[in-house]
Design a protein around this motif. Structure first.
Motif, PDB file in Angstrom:
ATOM      1  N   ALA A   6       0.850  -1.197   0.000  1.00  0.00           N
ATOM      2  CA  ALA A   6       0.000   0.000   0.000  1.00  0.00           C
ATOM      3  C   ALA A   6       0.883   1.244   0.000  1.00  0.00           C
ATOM      4  O   ALA A   6       1.716   1.419   0.884  1.00  0.00           O
ATOM      5  N   GLU A   7       0.690   2.062  -1.012  1.00  0.00           N
ATOM      6  CA  GLU A   7       1.454   3.300  -1.082  1.00  0.00           C
ATOM      7  C   GLU A   7       0.858   4.292  -0.094  1.00  0.00           C
ATOM      8  O   GLU A   7      -0.350   4.417  -0.003  1.00  0.00           O
ATOM      9  N   LYS A   8       1.743   4.957   0.635  1.00  0.00           N
ATOM     10  CA  LYS A   8       1.271   5.944   1.587  1.00  0.00           C
ATOM     11  C   LYS A   8       0.880   7.205   0.818  1.00  0.00           C
ATOM     12  O   LYS A   8       1.654   7.730   0.032  1.00  0.00           O
ATOM     13  N   ILE A   9      -0.339   7.645   1.053  1.00  0.00           N
ATOM     14  CA  ILE A   9      -0.822   8.840   0.370  1.00  0.00           C
ATOM     15  C   ILE A   9      -0.232  10.046   1.070  1.00  0.00           C
ATOM     16  O   ILE A   9      -0.374  10.219   2.275  1.00  0.00           O
ATOM     17  N   LEU A  76       8.311  13.268  -6.342  1.00  0.00           N
ATOM     18  CA  LEU A  76       7.071  12.500  -6.236  1.00  0.00           C
ATOM     19  C   LEU A  76       6.210  12.749  -7.469  1.00  0.00           C
ATOM     20  O   LEU A  76       6.301  13.794  -8.109  1.00  0.00           O
ATOM     21  N   ASP A  77       5.385  11.788  -7.772  1.00  0.00           N
ATOM     22  CA  ASP A  77       4.475  11.933  -8.909  1.00  0.00           C
ATOM     23  C   ASP A  77       3.106  12.329  -8.357  1.00  0.00           C
ATOM     24  O   ASP A  77       2.258  11.485  -8.100  1.00  0.00           O
ATOM     25  N   VAL A  78       2.909  13.627  -8.149  1.00  0.00           N
ATOM     26  CA  VAL A  78       1.650  14.131  -7.613  1.00  0.00           C
ATOM     27  C   VAL A  78       0.927  14.888  -8.715  1.00  0.00           C
ATOM     28  O   VAL A  78       1.457  15.837  -9.285  1.00  0.00           O
ATOM     29  N   ASP A  79      -0.281  14.447  -9.004  1.00  0.00           N
ATOM     30  CA  ASP A  79      -1.099  15.113 -10.005  1.00  0.00           C
ATOM     31  C   ASP A  79      -1.972  16.140  -9.294  1.00  0.00           C
ATOM     32  O   ASP A  79      -2.824  15.789  -8.477  1.00  0.00           O
ATOM     33  N   TYR A  84      -7.621  16.696  -3.483  1.00  0.00           N
ATOM     34  CA  TYR A  84      -8.888  17.049  -2.853  1.00  0.00           C
ATOM     35  C   TYR A  84      -8.615  17.554  -1.445  1.00  0.00           C
ATOM     36  O   TYR A  84      -7.547  17.325  -0.888  1.00  0.00           O
ATOM     37  N   VAL A  85      -9.554  18.271  -0.868  1.00  0.00           N
ATOM     38  CA  VAL A  85      -9.402  18.825   0.473  1.00  0.00           C
ATOM     39  C   VAL A  85      -9.697  17.713   1.468  1.00  0.00           C
ATOM     40  O   VAL A  85     -10.841  17.283   1.612  1.00  0.00           O
ATOM     41  N   LYS A  86      -8.655  17.241   2.135  1.00  0.00           N
ATOM     42  CA  LYS A  86      -8.833  16.139   3.081  1.00  0.00           C
ATOM     43  C   LYS A  86      -9.373  16.654   4.403  1.00  0.00           C
ATOM     44  O   LYS A  86     -10.361  16.129   4.919  1.00  0.00           O
ATOM     45  N   THR A  87      -8.728  17.665   4.968  1.00  0.00           N
ATOM     46  CA  THR A  87      -9.229  18.265   6.204  1.00  0.00           C
ATOM     47  C   THR A  87      -9.158  19.774   6.088  1.00  0.00           C
ATOM     48  O   THR A  87      -8.280  20.314   5.408  1.00  0.00           O
ATOM     49  N   ALA A  88     -10.072  20.433   6.756  1.00  0.00           N
ATOM     50  CA  ALA A  88     -10.079  21.889   6.830  1.00  0.00           C
ATOM     51  C   ALA A  88     -10.622  22.251   8.205  1.00  0.00           C
ATOM     52  O   ALA A  88     -11.804  22.028   8.481  1.00  0.00           O
ATOM     53  N   LYS A 124      -6.156  12.001  -4.502  1.00  0.00           N
ATOM     54  CA  LYS A 124      -7.157  10.939  -4.574  1.00  0.00           C
ATOM     55  C   LYS A 124      -6.709   9.953  -5.632  1.00  0.00           C
ATOM     56  O   LYS A 124      -6.476  10.325  -6.781  1.00  0.00           O
ATOM     57  N   LYS A 125      -6.537   8.718  -5.223  1.00  0.00           N
ATOM     58  CA  LYS A 125      -6.099   7.696  -6.168  1.00  0.00           C
ATOM     59  C   LYS A 125      -7.250   7.310  -7.086  1.00  0.00           C
ATOM     60  O   LYS A 125      -8.397   7.246  -6.655  1.00  0.00           O
ATOM     61  N   PRO A 126      -6.981   7.048  -8.350  1.00  0.00           N
ATOM     62  CA  PRO A 126      -8.055   6.658  -9.268  1.00  0.00           C
ATOM     63  C   PRO A 126      -8.666   5.323  -8.861  1.00  0.00           C
ATOM     64  O   PRO A 126      -8.001   4.470  -8.260  1.00  0.00           O
ATOM     65  N   ALA A 127      -9.921   5.124  -9.200  1.00  0.00           N
ATOM     66  CA  ALA A 127     -10.658   3.923  -8.807  1.00  0.00           C
ATOM     67  C   ALA A 127     -10.156   2.683  -9.538  1.00  0.00           C
ATOM     68  O   ALA A 127     -10.386   1.569  -9.088  1.00  0.00           O
TER      69      ALA A 127
END
Length: 175
Positions: A6-9, A76-79, A84-88, A124-127
């Motif tokens: 599992a890749e750590k997000i 890192l490969d960040v698109d 997405y907003v995880k916490t606010a 957000k990882k693709p489905a």
């Protein structure tokens, strides 16, 4: 079973401390953007009429830039489109105690509240990758289970209706 690493997000955050608004008022705007995609969150905050909205937009844009910068620095490969907003959250900062003049030489104390605004964005990882993981893991053997249907118990009649039914039954039996 196939083990999938599992890749750590990676999460990226930005803070705006000591903002001159109460945390309660800031949370009204932050609740609008929680869980939204980044571009939709920026549009929502941009068109909000609340006074703290420009500050929240600035923090959100800063978090996006942090994600962009860290991804370039660490390779890192960040698109950015998948963020997405995880916490606010809006935490309470120190309170400024003030005094307001009151009638007859008295003074009323009041507090000016400050807020610390923290916005965290994540990718957000693709489905499609989730489906691939599901397809790789073998399904456990299905067991046949029979589940009994719940039977509904008859509702009891009220005492008045029971007494009336009893009288009619005795009259019919007497005839």
């Amino acid at each position: 079973m196939a083990k999938v690493a599992a890749e750590k997000i990676k999460e990226f955050r930005a803070e705006a401390k000591f903002q001159r608004t109460s945390p309660q008022k800031a949370k009204l705007v932050l609740d609008l953007i929680k869980g939204l995609r980044v571009e939709q969150a920026i549009n929502t905050v941009h068109f909000s009429t609340k006074r703290i909205a420009p500050v929240v937009e600035k923090v959100l844009r800063s978090a996006i830039q942090n994600a962009n910068y860290v991804s370039q620095e660490q390779g890192l490969d960040v698109d950015v489109d998948n963020l997405y907003v995880k916490t606010a959250v809006a935490n309470e900062g120190p309170r400024m105690k003030r005094i307001r003049p009151a009638p007859m030489g008295r003074a009323f104390r009041y507090q000016r509240r400050l807020a610390h605004i923290i916005v965290t964005v994540a990718e957000k990882k693709p489905a499609t990758s989730a489906r691939a993981v599901v397809e790789e893991t073998p399904a456990p053997a299905a067991k046949k289970t029979t589940k009994k249907a719940a039977t509904k118990t008859a509702a009891k009649k009220p005492a008045v209706k029971r007494a009336a039914a009893k009288k009619t039954a005795t009259k019919k039996a007497a005839k």
